[in-house]
Design a protein around this motif. Sequence first.
Motif, PDB file in Angstrom:
ATOM      1  N   UNK A   1       0.845  -1.195   0.000  1.00  0.00           N
ATOM      2  CA  UNK A   1       0.000   0.000   0.000  1.00  0.00           C
ATOM      3  C   UNK A   1       0.883   1.247   0.000  1.00  0.00           C
ATOM      4  N   UNK A   2       0.625   2.172  -0.955  1.00  0.00           N
ATOM      5  CA  UNK A   2       1.361   3.435  -0.974  1.00  0.00           C
ATOM      6  C   UNK A   2       0.396   4.573  -0.658  1.00  0.00           C
ATOM      7  N   UNK A   3       0.946   5.776  -0.529  1.00  0.00           N
ATOM      8  CA  UNK A   3       0.138   6.938  -0.137  1.00  0.00           C
ATOM      9  C   UNK A   3       0.050   7.981  -1.241  1.00  0.00           C
ATOM     10  N   UNK A   4       0.318   7.599  -2.481  1.00  0.00           N
ATOM     11  CA  UNK A   4       0.316   8.570  -3.578  1.00  0.00           C
ATOM     12  C   UNK A   4      -0.769   8.297  -4.588  1.00  0.00           C
TER      13      UNK A   4
ATOM     14  N   UNK B   1      -5.467  -2.041  -7.261  1.00  0.00           N
ATOM     15  CA  UNK B   1      -6.351  -0.949  -7.612  1.00  0.00           C
ATOM     16  C   UNK B   1      -6.262   0.176  -6.609  1.00  0.00           C
ATOM     17  N   UNK B   2      -6.975   1.280  -6.844  1.00  0.00           N
ATOM     18  CA  UNK B   2      -6.943   2.424  -5.916  1.00  0.00           C
ATOM     19  C   UNK B   2      -7.521   2.032  -4.563  1.00  0.00           C
ATOM     20  N   UNK B   3      -6.924   2.582  -3.536  1.00  0.00           N
ATOM     21  CA  UNK B   3      -7.394   2.324  -2.182  1.00  0.00           C
ATOM     22  C   UNK B   3      -7.103   3.555  -1.335  1.00  0.00           C
ATOM     23  N   UNK B   4      -8.148   4.194  -0.836  1.00  0.00           N
ATOM     24  CA  UNK B   4      -8.020   5.421  -0.047  1.00  0.00           C
ATOM     25  C   UNK B   4      -7.271   6.480  -0.861  1.00  0.00           C
TER      26      UNK B   4
END
Length: 415
Positions: free
Chosen positions: A339-342, A382-385
């Motif tokens: 999980x990344x934050x970008x 896929x996108x997450x948060x």
Amino acid sequence: MGRIAGWLALVGLGALCGSWYGSVVSATLIAGLLASVAVGALCEWTLPAPGSMLGGALVSLLATFIPVWLFFLPALAFEAGVGLGAIVPTAGSVGMKDSLAKDSRLLLDLLPAFFWLIPAITDLILFRGLTQRYALLTLLTSALAQGGGLACARLAEAKERVWQIEDTGRYQIRQLRGRINDLDEERAQATRMAHLSERTRIARDIHDNVGHQLTRAIVQIQAGRVVAQSKGDQSAEQLLDSVGKTLDEAMTTIRRSVHDLEDEGTDFASQMQEASSEASTGRLQVDLNNGIEAAPAPVCRCLATIVREALTNTVRHSSAKSAQVILRDLPAFWQMVVQDDGGIQQSQPDSSHLKKPELHRGMGLADMEARARALGGTANSGPNQQGWKVFVSLPKEPWFYHTPAEHEEGRKVMA
């Protein structure tokens, strides 16, 4: 404590001699006693300041006019010697002669240490009889006391240096022990990695050499069985069938041994750390949370490859500053989450006419899914948060519950 005890003994002896000399304890004697105690305490408090001996010098000068104070000169000389020992090393530790030649102020600082000579020599010259003898005795005693004070100061300085050397030695020993422990850990790690590499090499050599030879022999036996069957030679067919079963068992045993060596020669934690650190050297900070102690070699390679691909995609296609890799060892599955934050960076010339932006899945995502499916698992991304998430789940059942033949078939699919 020894230095203070010596100084108090000289003060007390001076008071006794003064009272015996005057045959009475006078107020003048008590004033000299209090003055000597006061200047001695002041000198001890202000050492090694250059002005610490000025009080003793003043009392010594007053003893010129007050004869009964002459008996306190040994105590004053003792404290002056202590001041000499404390000031001279501080001001002239590089070289006493050079300091005296270059720094005239040092002479002025040391001059009050010898003011006790003035009243002693004055009384020795001016008086005759018993007073002159007392002055001579006081002069000699004061000289010895000053030497004793200087020796006490040098002894205290030497003890302090010894303590510093001992402290430095203990600190260096602690550093060396820490370094030795680090070297032992590095050596143990290097030895372990060498053992793992050697097991992997042995497994590869057995697979490439003995495995291929046995495979060729099995194929030849099967061909011989077909020929014997076509000729109706049942005895030869049974013999070749028996030899073929023996070769199959040998092949199964060798495959199982090769797989065990390969699994034991795989350091799961090191490969995960290496795969995660490759991306963390740049702008992306990677936090690895590994809950899996060990896994079969194909599982290890699969997860390491997916970690590299996922983090590479994060660096190339997002503005993420950090990413987290989580590995879980569940009863029936191995799971991994990246999980990344970008957010996703997509170059779309004109998306105003589109109702909903589409995420283009490249070869990297397809490769991750294919690798997971080859081991009977799944990979979703896929996108997450506020970022992108890759989820991989691999079952444990093929590695613990299948027969050796099914186990080998799974190995062939993974290869």
